[in-house]
Design an enzyme around this catalytic site. Sequence first.
Site, short mmCIF file in Angstrom:
data_model
loop_
_atom_site.label_atom_id
_atom_site.label_comp_id
_atom_site.label_asym_id
_atom_site.label_seq_id
_atom_site.Cartn_x
_atom_site.Cartn_y
_atom_site.Cartn_z
N GLU A 1 -5.12 1.17 2.76
CA GLU A 1 -4.84 0.01 3.60
C GLU A 1 -5.06 0.38 5.06
OE1 GLU A 1 -2.44 -2.46 6.34
OE2 GLU A 1 -2.14 -0.36 5.90
N GLU A 2 -4.67 1.59 5.39
CA GLU A 2 -4.72 2.02 6.79
C GLU A 2 -6.15 2.22 7.31
OE1 GLU A 2 -2.15 1.84 8.54
OE2 GLU A 2 -0.43 2.13 7.21
N ASP B 1 6.71 1.33 6.44
CA ASP B 1 5.34 0.86 6.23
C ASP B 1 4.59 1.85 5.36
OD1 ASP B 1 2.85 -0.35 6.38
OD2 ASP B 1 2.45 0.30 8.42
N ASP C 1 -0.58 4.40 1.08
CA ASP C 1 -1.08 5.39 2.04
C ASP C 1 -0.34 5.23 3.37
OD1 ASP C 1 -2.51 2.87 2.27
OD2 ASP C 1 -3.82 3.83 3.72
N HIS D 1 0.82 -1.20 0.00
CA HIS D 1 0.00 0.00 0.00
C HIS D 1 0.85 1.26 0.00
CE1 HIS D 1 0.53 0.95 4.34
NE2 HIS D 1 0.68 -0.36 4.45
#
Length: 154
Positions: free
Chosen positions: A135-136, A101, A70, A68
């Site tokens: 994703e977050e 991340d 974001d 991801h």
Amino acid sequence: MRTEVENLVQKMVQTDSTVSTVEVATIYHNFLVDHGYDAKFDEYEPTKVNVEARIGPANAKKIVISGHMDTVPIGNPDKWTHHPFSGKIEEGILWGRGSVDMKGGVGALAGVMVELLKHEDDLQYEIILAATADEEVGLLGAHQFVKQDRKSVV
């Protein structure tokens, strides 16, 4: 290729993707296109973009590699030892939101895809890169990716 991937990741880290992934996805998409891919730019909602690239025989079994673009909000920037979007490299360490991340990870996946171009004729599977948004906040970009092309990722 290492330097190009490092530059890609650094640019991505320097790009705020806490609210919108349009700018970081544009950087990522352009990297793939500049390296020979007909990458797909899927703005499935305003400010929400997935990027997809494929290589290998389309009629073969599929392997999806995904990450991801974001990031979570930065919180109080005064508590950071480096600015959250500095992208500064010190002693071989990249500082900034998303460096671990997961902008570093999706950058590495882009590098893998570029290297696979050298061996495209040898591939027995279709490799699908899915760089997703949101994703977050519930894997929304990943769900959108699957919804867009469910048959190809089964």
